[in-house]
Design a protein around this motif. Structure first.
Motif, PDB file in Angstrom:
ATOM      1  N   ARG A  95       0.824  -1.218   0.000  1.00 49.05           N
ATOM      2  CA  ARG A  95       0.000   0.000   0.000  1.00 49.05           C
ATOM      3  C   ARG A  95       0.858   1.267   0.000  1.00 49.05           C
ATOM      4  NH1 ARG A  95      -5.370  -0.699   2.381  1.00 49.05           N
ATOM      5  NH2 ARG A  95      -6.064  -2.710   1.602  1.00 49.05           N
ATOM      6  N   ALA A 134       1.242   3.465  -2.201  1.00 49.46           N
ATOM      7  CA  ALA A 134       0.472   4.627  -2.655  1.00 49.46           C
ATOM      8  C   ALA A 134      -0.804   4.651  -1.821  1.00 49.46           C
ATOM      9  CB  ALA A 134       0.133   4.486  -4.133  1.00 49.46           C
ATOM     10  N   ARG A 151      -3.252   6.856   1.586  1.00 50.89           N
ATOM     11  CA  ARG A 151      -3.685   8.058   2.303  1.00 50.89           C
ATOM     12  C   ARG A 151      -2.653   8.694   3.214  1.00 50.89           C
ATOM     13  NH1 ARG A 151      -9.010   5.170   4.311  1.00 50.89           N
ATOM     14  NH2 ARG A 151      -7.453   3.522   4.170  1.00 50.89           N
ATOM     15  N   TYR A 159      -1.434  11.884  -2.611  1.00 47.24           N
ATOM     16  CA  TYR A 159      -2.449  10.877  -2.928  1.00 47.24           C
ATOM     17  C   TYR A 159      -3.838  11.435  -2.608  1.00 47.24           C
ATOM     18  CZ  TYR A 159      -5.528   6.842  -2.389  1.00 47.24           C
ATOM     19  OH  TYR A 159      -6.597   5.985  -2.492  1.00 47.24           O
ATOM     20  N   ARG A 177      -6.911  11.920  -5.184  1.00 45.61           N
ATOM     21  CA  ARG A 177      -8.174  11.250  -4.887  1.00 45.61           C
ATOM     22  C   ARG A 177      -9.325  12.260  -4.865  1.00 45.61           C
ATOM     23  NH1 ARG A 177     -10.332   9.904   0.165  1.00 45.61           N
ATOM     24  NH2 ARG A 177     -11.312   7.858   0.379  1.00 45.61           N
ATOM     25  N   PHE A 228     -12.274   6.877  -4.413  1.00 43.91           N
ATOM     26  CA  PHE A 228     -11.267   5.828  -4.587  1.00 43.91           C
ATOM     27  C   PHE A 228     -11.510   4.999  -5.859  1.00 43.91           C
ATOM     28  CE2 PHE A 228     -10.310   1.298  -3.735  1.00 43.91           C
ATOM     29  CZ  PHE A 228      -8.917   1.369  -3.842  1.00 43.91           C
ATOM     30  N   SER A 265      -4.578  -0.254  -7.775  1.00 42.49           N
ATOM     31  CA  SER A 265      -5.876  -0.838  -8.082  1.00 42.49           C
ATOM     32  C   SER A 265      -6.414  -1.426  -6.790  1.00 42.49           C
ATOM     33  CB  SER A 265      -5.715  -1.915  -9.157  1.00 42.49           C
ATOM     34  OG  SER A 265      -6.980  -2.407  -9.552  1.00 42.49           O
ATOM     35  N   ASP A 266      -7.278  -2.400  -6.866  1.00 38.05           N
ATOM     36  CA  ASP A 266      -7.763  -3.068  -5.661  1.00 38.05           C
ATOM     37  C   ASP A 266      -8.017  -4.531  -5.986  1.00 38.05           C
ATOM     38  OD1 ASP A 266      -8.666  -2.095  -2.826  1.00 38.05           O
ATOM     39  OD2 ASP A 266      -9.998  -3.724  -3.405  1.00 38.05           O
ATOM     40  N   THR A 326      -5.294 -12.313   2.078  1.00 41.02           N
ATOM     41  CA  THR A 326      -5.400 -11.576   3.338  1.00 41.02           C
ATOM     42  C   THR A 326      -6.144 -12.353   4.423  1.00 41.02           C
ATOM     43  OG1 THR A 326      -5.359  -9.551   2.063  1.00 41.02           O
ATOM     44  CG2 THR A 326      -6.151  -9.353   4.324  1.00 41.02           C
ATOM     45  N   HIS A 372       2.264  -6.053   6.538  1.00 39.43           N
ATOM     46  CA  HIS A 372       0.946  -5.782   5.968  1.00 39.43           C
ATOM     47  C   HIS A 372       0.965  -4.331   5.485  1.00 39.43           C
ATOM     48  CE1 HIS A 372      -3.729  -6.322   6.285  1.00 39.43           C
ATOM     49  NE2 HIS A 372      -3.268  -6.634   5.087  1.00 39.43           N
TER      50      HIS A 372
HETATM   51  O1  CP3 Z   1       0.189  -1.195  -2.543  1.00 40.22           O
HETATM   52  C1  CP3 Z   1      -0.318  -0.330  -3.306  1.00 40.22           C
HETATM   53  O2  CP3 Z   1       0.058   0.869  -3.309  1.00 40.22           O
HETATM   54  C2  CP3 Z   1      -1.354  -0.791  -4.323  1.00 40.22           C
HETATM   55  C3  CP3 Z   1      -2.674  -0.563  -4.004  1.00 40.22           C
HETATM   56  C4  CP3 Z   1      -3.576  -1.554  -3.283  1.00 40.22           C
HETATM   57  C5  CP3 Z   1      -4.810  -1.113  -2.755  1.00 40.22           C
HETATM   58  N1  CP3 Z   1      -5.481  -2.189  -2.304  1.00 40.22           N
HETATM   59  C6  CP3 Z   1      -5.252   0.283  -2.742  1.00 40.22           C
HETATM   60  C7  CP3 Z   1      -6.253   0.694  -1.749  1.00 40.22           C
HETATM   61  C8  CP3 Z   1      -3.499  -2.934  -3.089  1.00 40.22           C
HETATM   62  C9  CP3 Z   1      -2.371  -3.897  -3.423  1.00 40.22           C
HETATM   63  C10 CP3 Z   1      -4.726  -3.333  -2.474  1.00 40.22           C
HETATM   64  C11 CP3 Z   1      -5.068  -4.726  -2.155  1.00 40.22           C
HETATM   65  C12 CP3 Z   1      -6.204  -4.995  -1.257  1.00 40.22           C
HETATM   66  N2  CP3 Z   1      -7.441  -4.398  -1.259  1.00 40.22           N
HETATM   67  C13 CP3 Z   1      -6.225  -6.018  -0.287  1.00 40.22           C
HETATM   68  C14 CP3 Z   1      -5.101  -7.018  -0.054  1.00 40.22           C
HETATM   69  C15 CP3 Z   1      -4.003  -6.449   0.743  1.00 40.22           C
HETATM   70  C16 CP3 Z   1      -4.351  -6.175   2.188  1.00 40.22           C
HETATM   71  O3  CP3 Z   1      -4.302  -5.006   2.577  1.00 40.22           O
HETATM   72  O4  CP3 Z   1      -4.632  -7.154   2.902  1.00 40.22           O
HETATM   73  C17 CP3 Z   1      -7.482  -5.989   0.350  1.00 40.22           C
HETATM   74  C18 CP3 Z   1      -7.949  -6.878   1.472  1.00 40.22           C
HETATM   75  C19 CP3 Z   1      -8.243  -4.956  -0.293  1.00 40.22           C
HETATM   76  C20 CP3 Z   1      -9.659  -4.596  -0.024  1.00 40.22           C
HETATM   77  C21 CP3 Z   1      -9.743  -3.195   0.471  1.00 40.22           C
HETATM   78  N3  CP3 Z   1      -9.576  -2.072  -0.321  1.00 40.22           N
HETATM   79  C22 CP3 Z   1      -9.958  -2.762   1.797  1.00 40.22           C
HETATM   80  C23 CP3 Z   1     -10.158  -3.669   2.993  1.00 40.22           C
HETATM   81  C24 CP3 Z   1      -9.948  -1.351   1.757  1.00 40.22           C
HETATM   82  C25 CP3 Z   1     -10.203  -0.386   2.883  1.00 40.22           C
HETATM   83  C26 CP3 Z   1      -8.992  -0.352   3.724  1.00 40.22           C
HETATM   84  C27 CP3 Z   1      -8.665   1.020   4.228  1.00 40.22           C
HETATM   85  O5  CP3 Z   1      -7.464   1.216   4.447  1.00 40.22           O
HETATM   86  O6  CP3 Z   1      -9.579   1.834   4.378  1.00 40.22           O
HETATM   87  C28 CP3 Z   1      -9.660  -0.958   0.436  1.00 40.22           C
HETATM   88  C29 CP3 Z   1      -9.499   0.420  -0.051  1.00 40.22           C
HETATM   89  C30 CP3 Z   1      -8.143   0.793  -0.548  1.00 40.22           C
HETATM   90  N4  CP3 Z   1      -7.422   0.045  -1.432  1.00 40.22           N
HETATM   91  C31 CP3 Z   1      -7.410   1.985  -0.263  1.00 40.22           C
HETATM   92  C32 CP3 Z   1      -6.242   1.950  -1.022  1.00 40.22           C
HETATM   93  C33 CP3 Z   1      -5.167   2.993  -1.134  1.00 40.22           C
HETATM   94  C34 CP3 Z   1      -7.879   3.122   0.627  1.00 40.22           C
HETATM   95  C35 CP3 Z   1      -8.953   3.792  -0.179  1.00 40.22           C
HETATM   96  C36 CP3 Z   1      -9.097   5.262   0.000  1.00 40.22           C
HETATM   97  O7  CP3 Z   1      -8.319   6.049  -0.592  1.00 40.22           O
HETATM   98  O8  CP3 Z   1     -10.050   5.632   0.685  1.00 40.22           O
END
Ligand code: CP3
Length: 357
Positions: A27, A29, A31, A36, A40, A46, A76-77, A209, A327
């Protein structure tokens, strides 16, 4: 063949000699970076960031402009696949990801189909090629997906943050229905990752995860088995370059030997396991990625440096280590602490690679 200016990550993943231990941050990239949050806000939300290749490219490159990281990871996600399957992904303020149509009924489960990535996930593939152009071979680009089981958790629960009641009820009560979902997910993920590789992704990472929430037997049957199915179908080479794969199961430390035997090139570790012990357990089979507790980044640069040194020392001499967090980085991390981490890894790791070159 493309010539990367910095291919340290690829060499470490393949256990070839390196001059220092490469580092990137899960993660990276996100918040915790003001730039970023600004992008956003311009994108609206997002999902718009993810679905607009110009924005996805911009935020993928942001952490690289700040820190000398050894890899970029596609912005991406993991939930793009269930979204492409028609489950209706949305993010509600403060609650994380949710689905409008979670999978509950047998007939909905049986109607699930593998989406064609070149149609429904075109925006991801376009982002991958655009990011590769923008990177100009500075560092490799990591593509990724969720694991079949982790995706199924969100698809069945309809949201994150649950105690897995729905998915585990399905697992124990109707295992054949869960197997049906997992097989569709595995085929969808294989096609998706291969499409990312064809578009320019140079590493493929699978995020499992929630695999660690399973019992040992259930982990093998419902998570690892489908990860193996994906790995068996992944492209191992593109344009004459080996494409290494990484499997990260959060909470997977107990099952390390099994994960290392799944057919991946590298295993991602969370912070609960000692990386030296992990190395002794997997031997020469795979490279290891990890595994600093992300909370260390709330402490001072001196503490961060000391914790980095502990992990590097525990891994010991030679290649096969990619430094990372155990993580994702917290949104409350001071960016200067991420800078201290990257610098500590680059500086302190050199002495562990003298013998291997
Ligand atoms: O690493 C990177 O920079 C690449 C980006 C990336 C995101 N999500 C961006 C994101 C990657 C590799 C993921 C994978 C992801 N997404 C996982 C597996 C990795 C892990 O963390 O266990 C999972 C479980 C998700 C599902 C997901 N997406 C969740 C649970 C959330 C909310 C979490 C939070 O921090 O609020 C997201 C949203 C998300 N994906 C954000 C980002 C930067 C935050 C969104 C925002 O800007 O509001």
């Amino acid at each position: 063949m493309t010539t990367l200016k910095n291919d340290t990550l690829l060499r470490a993943l393949l256990k070839q000699p390196v001059e220092y231990t490469p580092v990137w941050l899960m993660r990276q990239a996100g918040r915790y970076l003001a730039e970023y949050n600004a992008t956003r806000a311009r994108a609206g939300d997002f999902l718009a960031l993810c679905k607009t290749p110009d924005f996805a490219t911009e935020v993928t490159l942001q952490p690289l402009a700040r820190f000398p990281l050894d890899a970029a990871i596609l912005f991406s996600d993991i939930l793009t696949i269930p979204d492409a399957m028609g489950l209706g992904l949305y993010f509600s303020q403060g609650e994380g990801p949710m689905f409008k149509h979670p999978l509950r009924e047998e007939k909905e489960i049986l109607a699930l189909a593998v989406p064609d990535p070149s149609e429904k996930l075109r925006y991801v593939l376009d982002a991958v090629s655009q990011i590769r152009k923008a990177l100009d071979n500075r560092v490799p680009l990591i593509g990724f997906s969720g694991s079949p089981f982790t995706l199924a958790c969100y698809m069945v629960e309809g949201r994150g943050g649950t105690e897995f009641r729905e998915i585990k009820t399905l697992l124990y009560q109707r295992p054949e229905l869960l197997h049906h979902i997992l097989d569709i997910n595995a085929r969808a993920i294989t096609a998706y990752l291969n499409a990312q590789i064809e578009s320019g992704a140079q590493v493929a990472m699978i995020f499992d995860t929630w695999g660690g929430a399973l019992s040992q037997a259930a982990y093998q049957e419902f998570s690892l088995r489908y990860i193996q199915q994906i790995l068996a179908g992944l492209k191992r080479e593109q344009d004459g370059q080996r494409i290494p794969s990484i499997v990260f199961t959060k909470g997977g430390g107990l099952w390390l030997e099994a994960i290392a035997a799944s057919g991946c090139d590298a295993v991602g570790l969370d912070w609960t396991i000692d990386i030296g012990e992990a190395r002794r357990r997997v031997g020469d089979k795979v490279a290891l990625q990890g595994n600093l507790d992300p909370s260390v980044l709330f402490a001072s640069p001196a503490v961060i440096t000391a914790e980095v040194d502990k992990i590097l020392t525990s891994y010991g001499n030679g290649s096969g280590h990619v430094f990372n967090l155990g993580h994702g980085i917290s949104q409350f991390t001071p960016p200067e602490n991420a800078a201290a981490l990257v610098e500590a890894v680059h500086t302190l790791s050199r002495k562990f690679h003298i013998m291997s070159n």
